[in-house]
Design a protein around this motif. Structure first.
Motif, mmCIF file in Angstrom:
data_model
loop_
_atom_site.group_PDB
_atom_site.id
_atom_site.type_symbol
_atom_site.label_atom_id
_atom_site.label_comp_id
_atom_site.label_asym_id
_atom_site.label_seq_id
_atom_site.Cartn_x
_atom_site.Cartn_y
_atom_site.Cartn_z
ATOM 1 N N GLY B 6 -11.154 -13.740 48.679
ATOM 2 C CA GLY B 6 -10.184 -14.269 47.733
ATOM 3 C C GLY B 6 -9.424 -13.212 46.978
ATOM 4 O O GLY B 6 -8.745 -13.492 46.019
ATOM 5 N N GLY B 7 -9.563 -11.942 47.407
ATOM 6 C CA GLY B 7 -8.862 -10.871 46.688
ATOM 7 C C GLY B 7 -7.354 -11.033 46.844
ATOM 8 O O GLY B 7 -6.858 -11.406 47.901
ATOM 9 N N ARG B 8 -6.629 -10.737 45.763
ATOM 10 C CA ARG B 8 -5.183 -10.888 45.818
ATOM 11 C C ARG B 8 -4.579 -9.491 45.924
ATOM 12 O O ARG B 8 -4.852 -8.608 45.125
ATOM 13 N N ARG B 9 -3.760 -9.288 46.962
ATOM 14 C CA ARG B 9 -3.176 -7.972 47.161
ATOM 15 C C ARG B 9 -2.000 -7.810 46.208
ATOM 16 O O ARG B 9 -1.124 -8.645 46.110
ATOM 17 N N GLU B 10 -2.048 -6.660 45.485
ATOM 18 C CA GLU B 10 -0.994 -6.409 44.496
ATOM 19 C C GLU B 10 0.176 -5.670 45.108
ATOM 20 O O GLU B 10 1.226 -5.562 44.523
ATOM 21 N N ALA B 213 -11.387 7.840 45.271
ATOM 22 C CA ALA B 213 -11.267 6.863 46.356
ATOM 23 C C ALA B 213 -10.731 5.546 45.828
ATOM 24 O O ALA B 213 -9.822 4.929 46.413
ATOM 25 N N MET B 214 -11.273 5.142 44.697
ATOM 26 C CA MET B 214 -10.848 3.868 44.110
ATOM 27 C C MET B 214 -9.382 3.936 43.666
ATOM 28 O O MET B 214 -8.582 3.030 43.930
ATOM 29 N N THR B 215 -9.032 5.045 43.036
ATOM 30 C CA THR B 215 -7.653 5.224 42.599
ATOM 31 C C THR B 215 -6.706 5.181 43.791
ATOM 32 O O THR B 215 -5.665 4.512 43.759
ATOM 33 N N GLY B 216 -7.104 5.887 44.847
ATOM 34 C CA GLY B 216 -6.275 5.923 46.041
ATOM 35 C C GLY B 216 -6.089 4.537 46.649
ATOM 36 O O GLY B 216 -4.982 4.158 47.042
ATOM 37 N N ALA B 222 -4.686 -1.921 47.571
ATOM 38 C CA ALA B 222 -5.894 -2.718 47.799
ATOM 39 C C ALA B 222 -6.244 -3.508 46.546
ATOM 40 O O ALA B 222 -5.855 -3.132 45.435
ATOM 41 N N ASP B 223 -6.968 -4.594 46.771
ATOM 42 C CA ASP B 223 -7.458 -5.373 45.645
ATOM 43 C C ASP B 223 -8.414 -4.491 44.839
ATOM 44 O O ASP B 223 -9.282 -3.817 45.420
ATOM 45 N N PRO B 224 -8.315 -4.443 43.508
ATOM 46 C CA PRO B 224 -9.196 -3.575 42.698
ATOM 47 C C PRO B 224 -10.679 -3.844 42.937
ATOM 48 O O PRO B 224 -11.476 -2.911 42.920
ATOM 49 N N VAL B 225 -11.046 -5.102 43.186
ATOM 50 C CA VAL B 225 -12.476 -5.384 43.409
ATOM 51 C C VAL B 225 -12.922 -4.793 44.749
ATOM 52 O O VAL B 225 -14.005 -4.206 44.846
ATOM 53 N N ASP B 226 -12.059 -4.893 45.752
ATOM 54 C CA ASP B 226 -12.367 -4.236 47.034
ATOM 55 C C ASP B 226 -12.527 -2.741 46.828
ATOM 56 O O ASP B 226 -13.447 -2.110 47.353
ATOM 57 N N VAL B 228 -13.381 -1.216 44.144
ATOM 58 C CA VAL B 228 -14.623 -0.927 43.408
ATOM 59 C C VAL B 228 -15.822 -0.935 44.358
ATOM 60 O O VAL B 228 -16.693 -0.067 44.294
ATOM 61 N N LEU B 229 -15.851 -1.904 45.256
ATOM 62 C CA LEU B 229 -16.986 -1.972 46.194
ATOM 63 C C LEU B 229 -17.052 -0.715 47.057
ATOM 64 O O LEU B 229 -18.125 -0.140 47.272
ATOM 65 N N VAL B 230 -15.888 -0.299 47.526
ATOM 66 C CA VAL B 230 -15.848 0.908 48.355
ATOM 67 C C VAL B 230 -16.313 2.110 47.536
ATOM 68 O O VAL B 230 -17.151 2.912 47.963
ATOM 69 N N GLN B 231 -15.758 2.196 46.304
ATOM 70 C CA GLN B 231 -16.098 3.337 45.465
ATOM 71 C C GLN B 231 -17.588 3.360 45.137
ATOM 72 O O GLN B 231 -18.225 4.419 45.137
ATOM 73 N N ALA B 232 -18.147 2.192 44.826
ATOM 74 C CA ALA B 232 -19.570 2.147 44.460
ATOM 75 C C ALA B 232 -20.423 2.626 45.629
ATOM 76 O O ALA B 232 -21.345 3.431 45.455
ATOM 77 N N ALA B 233 -20.088 2.149 46.819
ATOM 78 C CA ALA B 233 -20.863 2.581 47.994
ATOM 79 C C ALA B 233 -20.769 4.089 48.176
ATOM 80 O O ALA B 233 -21.763 4.771 48.450
ATOM 81 N N ILE B 234 -19.567 4.626 47.975
ATOM 82 C CA ILE B 234 -19.385 6.069 48.139
ATOM 83 C C ILE B 234 -20.162 6.840 47.073
ATOM 84 O O ILE B 234 -20.793 7.861 47.345
#
Lengths: 268, 272
Positions: B6-10, B213-216, B222-226, B228-234
């Motif tokens: 359900g992420g909304r692309r900005e 990574a998250m900033t990029g 990308a959706d900010p929540v997506d 965040v998930l990527v960044q957290a894993a990294i």
């Protein structure tokens, strides 16, 4: 069969970064009593002592402990047989008890008290923070810590150089008592008066070599002010303290106090 | 990449592409820095211009190589080869930053290779990310890059601790302790210091700064929540990787600083 000497150094040299610290040293240290190594700063006294505990290894030559090559012995076993007390006390974090238990985690309370008493410290010291001890107390604690491992031999590397005259004399009396109890001891100092008080046997080192008769006589005959020049900047304060003590002069012939046993072992 | 449902692309990746014009405009900020340096008499103008130019050339070179490596048609072996290059460069970088540490090049290579293998196995072996060049190169780069700092800190601290506390270490050795035991309190202290900064930066993330990574990802639309998930894993990977590196360096370096007969070698004092 004759008992082998405590330590033998056969043609031992040691170089550090191209500088020769010990230069073809031949020396025999006999068992029994206190052997004192004296000599000016930079003569290699402490280095020689460290060789006996295998904290250094010779560049060439051979060190033997009771007839066995030190290089063939397990260093950890050797170091528990041959305890060492350093010039500057190095208390570990925690209480005196914690410090002693580092030496032997399985030591009983009685063992710890016995070691403290042998170093002339009261059992009440056990719970004192090691960092709060005076210089003399800290050095005694380090001696007690070494004694916990029940060494046969004690190597003392200028252990009183940072102590005031009273603490110095107390530690000397303790050393004499330990030697009387059967601990062989090798004591390094540049303080000839102290050497006179302690030595059963005296070895003079000059410029990395065991002094010959002439060098030995010349070194032992030197006056205090000449000694100050040698020790300039190294332990001037301690040297001053030493002069205020009621030391007896070293006999110029033997370098040792007359009433003790005569010099033993071959001096290379 | 994981996607939040359900992420909304900005925006889109195209929105994030700034082009040569955007890059040229960003040079205004380099001009500001140079102007400030000149105004304050710092004499760093040449260095600033050189650094900005060199960074651009290096990044462009890498970008063009990556263009090929991350292409879906390129064999994934090329991406792994790129990782090997990164490991070698990391080792040389560590040596340049801490030349007084004996054997740091090989130690860094061993530590970063070990931790990279471990963490890349978790990431790709367990299917957190698909094993494609587009994922391998940036993830390995972040892990290896973040490791260098902690490796340098850990190795310099170990060297410094053992040099400064030599009397205490030798007092322990003289009591008959093996080198592993005699060095343990000091090595532990050094490793704690090296790891603490990574833990602190992990704690502060999101509150004090937004990681790269998250900033990029957000800039790329990308959706900010997506993101965040990527960044957290990294971040978790980096933390595991840094911890592994620091411990490997701790054990390896300490081993080198003692002889087999339990003597502490003569040490050059670390400059920090």
């Amino acid at each position: 069969m004759a008992t082998p000497p405590l330590f033998e150094l056969a043609d031992v040299s040691l170089e550090v970064d191209g500088t020769r610290i010990l230069d073809h040293v031949d020396l025999t240290i006999a068992s029994g009593g206190i052997t004192v190594l004296v000599g000016p700063s930079g003569a290699g006294k402490s280095t020689l002592l460290r060789l006996l505990d295998r904290l250094e290894v010779p560049t060439s030559g051979e060190v033997r402990f009771r007839g066995e090559r030190v290089a063939d012995l397990d260093p950890l076993t050797l170091r528990r047989q041959v305890g060492m007390v350093f010039q500057t006390p190095a208390p570990f974090p925690g209480t005196v008890r914690d410090n002693l238990l580092v030496a032997d985690p399985g030591a009983s309370a009685d063992d710890l008290v016995e070691a403290l008493r042998a170093a002339r410290l009261d059992a009440a010291f056990l719970d004192r923070p090691a960092d709060d001890l005076s210089g003399g107390e800290a050095q005694r604690m380090c001696l007690a810590r070494t004694l916990v491992t029940r060494p046969d031999v004690l190597l003392m590397d200028e252990p009183t150089s940072a102590l005031d005259p009273d603490a110095r004399r107390r530690l000397e009396r303790t050393a004499r008592r330990l030697a009387g109890d059967g601990h062989d001891m090798v004591w390094v100092t540049h303080d000839l008066e102290q050497a006179g008080r302690l030595a059963d046997d005296l070895v003079v080192l000059v410029a990395g070599r065991v002094a010959d008769e002439e060098q030995r006589a010349r070194y032992l005959a030197r006056r205090d002010d000449e000694l100050d020049d040698d020790d300039d900047g190294v332990d001037a304060g301690a040297e001053d303290d030493a002069r205020t003590g009621d030391a007896r002069p070293v006999d110029e012939g033997t370098g040792a106090r007359g009433e003790r046993r005569p010099a033993g072992g071959h001096r290379g | 990449m994981p996607a939040a449902s359900g992420g909304r692309r900005e925006g889109t990746v195209d929105d994030a592409a700034i082009g040569w014009g955007g890059l040229a405009l960003s040079l205004i900020l380099v001009g500001v820095a140079v102007g400030l340096s000149a105004w304050q008499g710092l004499r760093l103008e040449r260095d600033m211009v050189w650094a900005a130019g060199r960074a651009l050339v290096q990044l462009l070179a890498v970008g063009y190589v990556l263009l090929y490596i991350v292409d879906d048609d390129t064999p994934v072996a090329f991406a792994w080869a790129w990782v090997v290059v990164m490991l070698l460069v990391a080792s040389l970088t560590a040596r340049r930053r801490a030349p007084e540490v004996p054997g740091i090049t090989l130690l860094t290579l061993a530590a970063t290779s070990g931790s990279a293998l471990l963490s890349l196995f978790v990431v790709f072996g367990l299917g957190v990310y698909p094993m494609v060049g587009r994922a391998i190169v940036p993830i390995a780069g972040m892990m290896i890059g973040n490791s260098i700092g902690s490796i340098v800190v850990a190795s310099r601290r170990i060297l410094g601790e053992l040099a400064d506390r030599r009397p205490e270490v030798e007092a322990r050795l003289a009591l008959g302790q093996p080198w592993q035991q005699a060095s343990k309190p000091f090595v532990r202290s050094a490793l704690r210091t090296a790891l603490t900064s990574q833990i602190e930066s992990t704690k502060a993330v999101g509150l004090v700064f937004l990681p790269g990574a998250m900033t990029g990802l957000i800039l790329a639309g990308a959706d900010p929540v997506d993101a965040v998930l990527v960044q957290a894993a990294i971040m978790y990977l980096i933390l595991g990787c840094v911890a592994t590196n620091v411990v490997v360096i701790g054990l390896g370096l300490t081993r080198r600083l003692f002889t087999p007969d339990h003597r502490l070698v003569r040490l050059a004092r670390s400059s920090t």
